[in-house]
Design a protein around this motif. Structure first.
Motif, mmCIF file in Angstrom:
data_model
loop_
_atom_site.group_PDB
_atom_site.id
_atom_site.type_symbol
_atom_site.label_atom_id
_atom_site.label_comp_id
_atom_site.label_asym_id
_atom_site.label_seq_id
_atom_site.Cartn_x
_atom_site.Cartn_y
_atom_site.Cartn_z
ATOM 1 N N GLY A 23 0.802 -1.218 0.000
ATOM 2 C CA GLY A 23 0.000 0.000 0.000
ATOM 3 C C GLY A 23 0.836 1.268 0.000
ATOM 4 N N LEU A 24 2.076 1.168 -0.494
ATOM 5 C CA LEU A 24 2.968 2.329 -0.510
ATOM 6 C C LEU A 24 3.109 2.955 -1.906
ATOM 7 N N GLY A 25 2.316 2.492 -2.862
ATOM 8 C CA GLY A 25 2.330 3.092 -4.188
ATOM 9 C C GLY A 25 3.386 2.554 -5.128
ATOM 10 N N SER A 26 3.887 1.357 -4.874
ATOM 11 C CA SER A 26 4.945 0.823 -5.745
ATOM 12 C C SER A 26 4.454 0.614 -7.173
ATOM 13 N N SER A 27 3.217 0.180 -7.343
ATOM 14 C CA SER A 27 2.719 -0.019 -8.713
ATOM 15 C C SER A 27 2.547 1.317 -9.424
ATOM 16 N N ALA A 28 2.128 2.342 -8.710
ATOM 17 C CA ALA A 28 1.995 3.675 -9.312
ATOM 18 C C ALA A 28 3.364 4.217 -9.720
ATOM 19 N N ALA A 29 4.354 4.048 -8.844
ATOM 20 C CA ALA A 29 5.712 4.505 -9.158
ATOM 21 C C ALA A 29 6.260 3.764 -10.366
ATOM 22 N N GLU A 60 -5.329 1.258 -13.410
ATOM 23 C CA GLU A 60 -6.643 0.634 -13.552
ATOM 24 C C GLU A 60 -6.501 -0.816 -14.004
ATOM 25 N N LEU A 61 -5.550 -1.083 -14.892
ATOM 26 C CA LEU A 61 -5.307 -2.456 -15.321
ATOM 27 C C LEU A 61 -4.814 -3.308 -14.153
ATOM 28 N N ASN A 62 -3.989 -2.710 -13.281
ATOM 29 C CA ASN A 62 -3.449 -3.430 -12.127
ATOM 30 C C ASN A 62 -4.473 -3.667 -11.024
ATOM 31 N N HIS A 63 -5.297 -2.664 -10.762
ATOM 32 C CA HIS A 63 -6.131 -2.696 -9.556
ATOM 33 C C HIS A 63 -7.632 -2.603 -9.795
ATOM 34 N N GLY A 64 -8.049 -2.484 -11.025
ATOM 35 C CA GLY A 64 -9.469 -2.264 -11.271
ATOM 36 C C GLY A 64 -9.721 -0.777 -11.364
ATOM 37 N N SER A 65 -10.653 -0.280 -10.628
ATOM 38 C CA SER A 65 -11.015 1.129 -10.673
ATOM 39 C C SER A 65 -10.048 1.952 -9.821
ATOM 40 N N ALA A 66 -9.065 2.565 -10.458
ATOM 41 C CA ALA A 66 -8.070 3.367 -9.727
ATOM 42 C C ALA A 66 -8.581 4.792 -9.528
ATOM 43 N N SER A 67 -8.353 5.337 -8.358
ATOM 44 C CA SER A 67 -8.839 6.678 -8.025
ATOM 45 C C SER A 67 -7.992 7.784 -8.645
ATOM 46 N N GLY A 68 -6.734 7.506 -8.917
ATOM 47 C CA GLY A 68 -5.816 8.542 -9.397
ATOM 48 C C GLY A 68 -4.947 9.103 -8.291
ATOM 49 N N LEU A 69 -5.251 8.767 -7.053
ATOM 50 C CA LEU A 69 -4.504 9.297 -5.908
ATOM 51 C C LEU A 69 -3.043 8.845 -5.921
ATOM 52 N N ASP A 70 -2.804 7.576 -6.175
ATOM 53 C CA ASP A 70 -1.423 7.079 -6.129
ATOM 54 C C ASP A 70 -0.549 7.768 -7.176
ATOM 55 N N ILE A 71 -1.052 7.916 -8.388
ATOM 56 C CA ILE A 71 -0.272 8.593 -9.437
ATOM 57 C C ILE A 71 -0.065 10.056 -9.065
ATOM 58 N N SER A 103 5.172 -2.839 7.800
ATOM 59 C CA SER A 103 4.910 -3.974 8.689
ATOM 60 C C SER A 103 5.408 -5.283 8.104
ATOM 61 N N GLY A 104 5.644 -5.287 6.789
ATOM 62 C CA GLY A 104 6.062 -6.513 6.127
ATOM 63 C C GLY A 104 4.903 -7.409 5.730
ATOM 64 N N VAL A 105 3.697 -7.013 6.105
ATOM 65 C CA VAL A 105 2.513 -7.805 5.770
ATOM 66 C C VAL A 105 2.096 -7.485 4.339
ATOM 67 N N LEU A 106 1.990 -8.530 3.513
ATOM 68 C CA LEU A 106 1.593 -8.342 2.127
ATOM 69 C C LEU A 106 0.108 -8.045 2.038
ATOM 70 N N GLY A 107 -0.243 -7.217 1.080
ATOM 71 C CA GLY A 107 -1.640 -6.871 0.862
ATOM 72 C C GLY A 107 -1.998 -6.992 -0.605
ATOM 73 N N ASN A 108 -3.251 -6.751 -0.897
ATOM 74 C CA ASN A 108 -3.742 -6.784 -2.262
ATOM 75 C C ASN A 108 -4.704 -5.624 -2.406
ATOM 76 N N THR A 109 -4.293 -4.601 -3.158
ATOM 77 C CA THR A 109 -5.086 -3.382 -3.273
ATOM 78 C C THR A 109 -6.478 -3.657 -3.807
ATOM 79 N N LYS A 110 -6.566 -4.471 -4.852
ATOM 80 C CA LYS A 110 -7.872 -4.751 -5.455
ATOM 81 C C LYS A 110 -8.812 -5.384 -4.427
ATOM 82 N N LYS A 111 -8.299 -6.335 -3.644
ATOM 83 C CA LYS A 111 -9.113 -6.985 -2.612
ATOM 84 C C LYS A 111 -9.482 -5.994 -1.507
ATOM 85 N N ALA A 112 -8.523 -5.161 -1.108
ATOM 86 C CA ALA A 112 -8.779 -4.193 -0.035
ATOM 87 C C ALA A 112 -9.852 -3.189 -0.453
ATOM 88 N N VAL A 113 -9.771 -2.686 -1.674
ATOM 89 C CA VAL A 113 -10.766 -1.728 -2.158
ATOM 90 C C VAL A 113 -12.137 -2.389 -2.234
#
Length: 156
Positions: A23-29, A60-71, A103-113
């Motif tokens: 959740g640190l924006g690595s895909s956006a970067a 959007e391809l990575n996460h579905g409906s992207a808000s634009g915030l990360d970019i 924290s080192g805990v892996l997440g999934n943006t699409k699932k979290a959203v």
């Protein structure tokens, strides 16, 4: 958005210190860096707005409906206040250090959203989001006043 076609093959290697799936924006970067590299390599002369539009499309391809915030966050060096699809850039600095811990805990943006959207359907979920919205608005106002102590309390 400019459209282009290239039949030139290339290989991309990514080296980054931004942890993925946190959740640190690595895909956006990565998306924005890729667009900038292609812009330079293919001499596309894409404008800033076109580059960010392509990067948002990749998100959007990575996460579905992207808000634009990360970019919006990774392409600027200012605080971004995001409210219902509208970005406002805050020029004031807080005059303090902000520590972000992984924290080192892996997440999934699409699932979290998806989970947040599902929770928002309930009255309890809406109440939590409303509380968070008020907290963010309060933090923005305190940040702009450069009230370090009260801002810190809001961010904890």
């Amino acid at each position: 958005m400019t459209h282009f076609e290239s039949h030139q093959a290339f290989e991309a290697t990514y080296i980054s210190n931004i942890p993925t799936e946190r959740g640190l924006g690595s895909s956006a970067a990565t998306s924005l860096a890729t667009i900038k590299a292609l812009n330079d390599a293919l001499a596309l002369e894409l404008s800033f707005d076109e580059q960010t539009a392509y990067a948002n499309h990749a998100e959007e391809l990575n996460h579905g409906s992207a808000s634009g915030l990360d970019i919006a966050t990774v392409c600027r060096d200012r605080l971004v206040y995001f409210d219902h699809g509208h970005c406002e850039f805050i020029n004031q600095t807080l005059g303090a250090h902000l520590v972000i811990a992984d924290s080192g805990v892996l997440g999934n943006t699409k699932k979290a959203v998806s989970l947040v959207k599902q929770q928002y359907q309930s009255s309890i979920g809406k109440a939590y989001i409303d509380d968070l919205t008020q907290l963010v608005k309060q933090t923005k106002a305190l940040w702009q006043k450069q009230d370090i102590k009260k801002t810190r309390n809001c961010l904890q």
